[in-house]
Design a protein around this motif. Structure first.
Motif, PDB file in Angstrom:
ATOM      1  N   ASP A   1       0.790  -1.225   0.000  1.00 18.64           N
ATOM      2  CA  ASP A   1       0.000   0.000   0.000  1.00 18.64           C
ATOM      3  C   ASP A   1       0.824   1.278   0.000  1.00 18.64           C
ATOM      4  OD1 ASP A   1       0.934  -0.568   2.510  1.00 18.64           O
ATOM      5  OD2 ASP A   1      -0.853   0.095   3.575  1.00 18.64           O
ATOM      6  N   LYS A   2       2.112   1.210   0.348  1.00 18.02           N
ATOM      7  CA  LYS A   2       2.972   2.396   0.348  1.00 18.02           C
ATOM      8  C   LYS A   2       4.433   1.968   0.346  1.00 18.02           C
ATOM      9  CE  LYS A   2       1.200   3.935   4.152  1.00 18.02           C
ATOM     10  NZ  LYS A   2       0.915   4.817   5.310  1.00 18.02           N
ATOM     11  N   ILE A   3       5.327   2.941   0.083  1.00 16.52           N
ATOM     12  CA  ILE A   3       6.767   2.648   0.069  1.00 16.52           C
ATOM     13  C   ILE A   3       7.276   2.665   1.503  1.00 16.52           C
ATOM     14  CG2 ILE A   3       9.036   3.421  -0.692  1.00 16.52           C
ATOM     15  CD1 ILE A   3       7.702   4.651  -3.126  1.00 16.52           C
TER      16      ILE A   3
ATOM     17  N   VAL B   1      19.382   3.351   1.664  1.00 20.31           N
ATOM     18  CA  VAL B   1      19.881   4.026   2.866  1.00 20.31           C
ATOM     19  C   VAL B   1      21.402   4.138   2.831  1.00 20.31           C
ATOM     20  CG1 VAL B   1      19.860   4.094   5.378  1.00 20.31           C
ATOM     21  CG2 VAL B   1      17.878   3.231   4.162  1.00 20.31           C
ATOM     22  N   ASN B   2      22.076   3.127   2.288  1.00 16.46           N
ATOM     23  CA  ASN B   2      23.528   3.248   2.136  1.00 16.46           C
ATOM     24  C   ASN B   2      23.895   4.433   1.250  1.00 16.46           C
ATOM     25  OD1 ASN B   2      25.131   1.344   3.577  1.00 16.46           O
ATOM     26  ND2 ASN B   2      24.285  -0.304   2.340  1.00 16.46           N
ATOM     27  N   ILE B   3      23.224   4.572   0.114  1.00 24.34           N
ATOM     28  CA  ILE B   3      23.500   5.691  -0.782  1.00 24.34           C
ATOM     29  C   ILE B   3      23.183   7.016  -0.084  1.00 24.34           C
ATOM     30  CG2 ILE B   3      22.757   6.839  -2.916  1.00 24.34           C
ATOM     31  CD1 ILE B   3      22.398   4.035  -4.128  1.00 24.34           C
ATOM     32  N   TYR B   4      22.037   7.078   0.574  1.00 22.32           N
ATOM     33  CA  TYR B   4      21.630   8.299   1.278  1.00 22.32           C
ATOM     34  C   TYR B   4      22.653   8.689   2.346  1.00 22.32           C
ATOM     35  CZ  TYR B   4      19.045  11.228   4.581  1.00 22.32           C
ATOM     36  OH  TYR B   4      18.666  12.226   5.436  1.00 22.32           O
ATOM     37  N   ALA B   5      23.074   7.721   3.174  1.00 23.04           N
ATOM     38  CA  ALA B   5      24.025   8.008   4.249  1.00 23.04           C
ATOM     39  C   ALA B   5      25.367   8.463   3.689  1.00 23.04           C
ATOM     40  CB  ALA B   5      24.206   6.773   5.128  1.00 23.04           C
TER      41      ALA B   5
ATOM     42  N   CYS C   1      17.497   0.905  10.812  1.00 20.13           N
ATOM     43  CA  CYS C   1      16.096   0.833  10.416  1.00 20.13           C
ATOM     44  C   CYS C   1      15.588  -0.595  10.569  1.00 20.13           C
ATOM     45  CB  CYS C   1      15.910   1.295   8.967  1.00 20.13           C
ATOM     46  SG  CYS C   1      16.787   0.280   7.771  1.00 20.13           S
ATOM     47  N   ALA C   2      14.257  -0.700  10.603  1.00 23.52           N
ATOM     48  CA  ALA C   2      13.594  -2.005  10.655  1.00 23.52           C
ATOM     49  C   ALA C   2      12.704  -2.143   9.437  1.00 23.52           C
ATOM     50  CB  ALA C   2      12.757  -2.132  11.928  1.00 23.52           C
ATOM     51  N   ILE C   3      12.497  -3.358   8.991  1.00 23.21           N
ATOM     52  CA  ILE C   3      11.595  -3.592   7.872  1.00 23.21           C
ATOM     53  C   ILE C   3      10.215  -3.028   8.220  1.00 23.21           C
ATOM     54  CG2 ILE C   3      10.958  -5.909   8.682  1.00 23.21           C
ATOM     55  CD1 ILE C   3      10.856  -6.723   5.705  1.00 23.21           C
ATOM     56  N   GLY C   4       9.658  -2.279   7.290  1.00 15.22           N
ATOM     57  CA  GLY C   4       8.369  -1.653   7.511  1.00 15.22           C
ATOM     58  C   GLY C   4       8.443  -0.207   7.959  1.00 15.22           C
ATOM     59  N   ASP C   5       9.635   0.295   8.337  1.00 18.13           N
ATOM     60  CA  ASP C   5       9.759   1.701   8.754  1.00 18.13           C
ATOM     61  C   ASP C   5       9.316   2.633   7.631  1.00 18.13           C
ATOM     62  OD1 ASP C   5      10.665   1.126  11.261  1.00 18.13           O
ATOM     63  OD2 ASP C   5      12.747   1.742  10.911  1.00 18.13           O
ATOM     64  N   GLU C   6       8.562   3.676   8.005  1.00 17.83           N
ATOM     65  CA  GLU C   6       8.121   4.667   7.027  1.00 17.83           C
ATOM     66  C   GLU C   6       8.951   5.942   7.088  1.00 17.83           C
ATOM     67  OE1 GLU C   6       3.894   5.292   6.972  1.00 17.83           O
ATOM     68  OE2 GLU C   6       3.514   3.207   7.568  1.00 17.83           O
ATOM     69  N   PHE C   7       9.749   6.107   8.155  1.00 19.74           N
ATOM     70  CA  PHE C   7      10.619   7.277   8.299  1.00 19.74           C
ATOM     71  C   PHE C   7      12.004   6.814   8.743  1.00 19.74           C
ATOM     72  CE2 PHE C   7       6.425   9.046   8.600  1.00 19.74           C
ATOM     73  CZ  PHE C   7       6.528  10.301   8.005  1.00 19.74           C
TER      74      PHE C   7
ATOM     75  N   ARG D   1      13.029  11.529   7.746  1.00 20.81           N
ATOM     76  CA  ARG D   1      12.492  11.744   6.403  1.00 20.81           C
ATOM     77  C   ARG D   1      11.634  10.548   6.010  1.00 20.81           C
ATOM     78  NH1 ARG D   1      17.189  14.709   2.962  1.00 20.81           N
ATOM     79  NH2 ARG D   1      15.375  15.128   1.654  1.00 20.81           N
ATOM     80  N   PRO D   2      10.597  10.775   5.220  1.00 13.48           N
ATOM     81  CA  PRO D   2       9.835   9.633   4.704  1.00 13.48           C
ATOM     82  C   PRO D   2      10.759   8.712   3.905  1.00 13.48           C
ATOM     83  CG  PRO D   2       8.683  11.688   4.271  1.00 13.48           C
ATOM     84  CD  PRO D   2      10.058  12.061   4.766  1.00 13.48           C
ATOM     85  N   TYR D   3      10.559   7.424   4.083  1.00 11.70           N
ATOM     86  CA  TYR D   3      11.406   6.474   3.355  1.00 11.70           C
ATOM     87  C   TYR D   3      11.288   6.676   1.847  1.00 11.70           C
ATOM     88  CZ  TYR D   3      13.799   2.168   2.104  1.00 11.70           C
ATOM     89  OH  TYR D   3      14.691   1.273   1.581  1.00 11.70           O
ATOM     90  N   SER D   4      10.128   7.114   1.393  1.00 13.61           N
ATOM     91  CA  SER D   4       9.940   7.356  -0.043  1.00 13.61           C
ATOM     92  C   SER D   4      10.905   8.429  -0.553  1.00 13.61           C
ATOM     93  CB  SER D   4       8.498   7.774  -0.331  1.00 13.61           C
ATOM     94  OG  SER D   4       8.145   8.932   0.410  1.00 13.61           O
ATOM     95  N   GLU D   5      11.226   9.442   0.266  1.00  5.61           N
ATOM     96  CA  GLU D   5      12.183  10.480  -0.136  1.00  5.61           C
ATOM     97  C   GLU D   5      13.587   9.894  -0.272  1.00  5.61           C
ATOM     98  OE1 GLU D   5      12.276  13.958   2.238  1.00  5.61           O
ATOM     99  OE2 GLU D   5      10.151  14.428   1.969  1.00  5.61           O
TER     100      GLU D   5
END
Length: 263
Positions: free
Chosen positions: A93-95, A206-210, A225-231, A235-239
């Motif tokens: 339902d979402k990223i 997340v590796n690229i972002y960090a 992070c944990a599987i299912g985290d939205e932030f 920041r939103p994980y989608s960002e």
């Protein structure tokens, strides 16, 4: 102190094959879920793919032949399996974050940037299996299919091919995906591998972002992070996924990313 390997190192060949398969997944599916493992050595190759994409094995075989074949005749076993149904529900339902993970992005040092430059310069003249170390003033060059005397002329202060001229490649050494993370990430640290995965996977995005944030701030960036985290990192994980997507696009795709990693 840092080590780099070039795109023809057996481990990098595996990373590149995995990356090319992920590139194909994005051509076939707007939001693919995929994880690829590749093992090559001594005339045999093995590819295991977990995905929601309908691949043709012939297309995977063509990627393998293009990158890993060359003059070598390598038999390849290709296995394709559907993604686990519990994992696939995470993204319905979402990223959201696609896996557990720990990440530490670190600013690159001048030494790391210098070795990356040297490795690329050598690879331009010798596009064959090679690996390089820079430790202060000590430069170690191991370059296959090159005359040691020629390299010594260009790099007179380096230790070149300590055991003499050599041929390299997958008939000399085995390769596996994500085995050269130090070469790809410098001082950055991850609990998983960068290659052979889609952008929903934290090991990629997340590796690229960090890493990118560490280059901007000049400071270490530590995230978990944990599987299912939205932030993540506020920041939103989608960002974070979109930041990673833009980076991968800017360098030409996942196969190109696999050639040298993050630096």
């Amino acid at each position: 102190m840092i080590e780099k390997v070039n795109p023809m190192h057996p481990d990098k060949i595996c990373d590149r094959v995995a990356g090319a398969i992920v590139d194909m997944a994005y051509k076939l599916h707007d939001n693919p879920k995929i994880a690829v493992e590749v093992l090559i050595g001594h005339g045999y190759g093995h590819i295991i793919i977990e995905t929601n994409v309908d691949f043709e094995k012939e297309d995977i075989a063509m990627i393998f032949e293009r990158i890993a074949g060359g003059k070598n005749e390598i038999r390849c076993d290709i296995r394709i399996y559907p993604q686990d149904e519990h994992l696939s529900k995470n993204q319905e339902d979402k990223i959201r974050c696609g896996d557990n993970g720990i990440f530490k992005g670190m600013p690159l040092t001048d030494e790391q940037k210098e070795l990356s430059k040297i490795a690329r310069e050598i690879y331009t003249s010798y596009p064959f299996d090679g690996k390089y170390i820079l430790d202060g003033d000590r430069l170690i060059i191991c370059q296959s299919n090159a005359k040691t005397t020629d390299l010594k002329c260009t790099y007179p202060n380096a230790e070149v091919n300590p055991l003499g001229d050599w041929t390299g490649g997958t008939n000399v050494d085995t390769g596996a995906t994500n085995r050269k993370l130090g070469s790809d990430m410098a001082d950055s640290i991850t609990g998983g591998g960068l290659h052979g995965k889609d952008l929903s996977k934290a090991d990629v995005s997340v590796n690229i972002y960090a890493f990118l944030k560490a280059q901007i701030t000049g400071k270490p960036v530590q995230l978990a992070c944990a599987i299912g985290d939205e932030f993540i990192d506020g920041r939103p994980y989608s960002e974070i996924v979109e930041i990673a997507r833009e980076y991968i696009h800017s360098i030409g795709g996942f196969e190109k990313f696999a050639e040298w990693g993050l630096f």
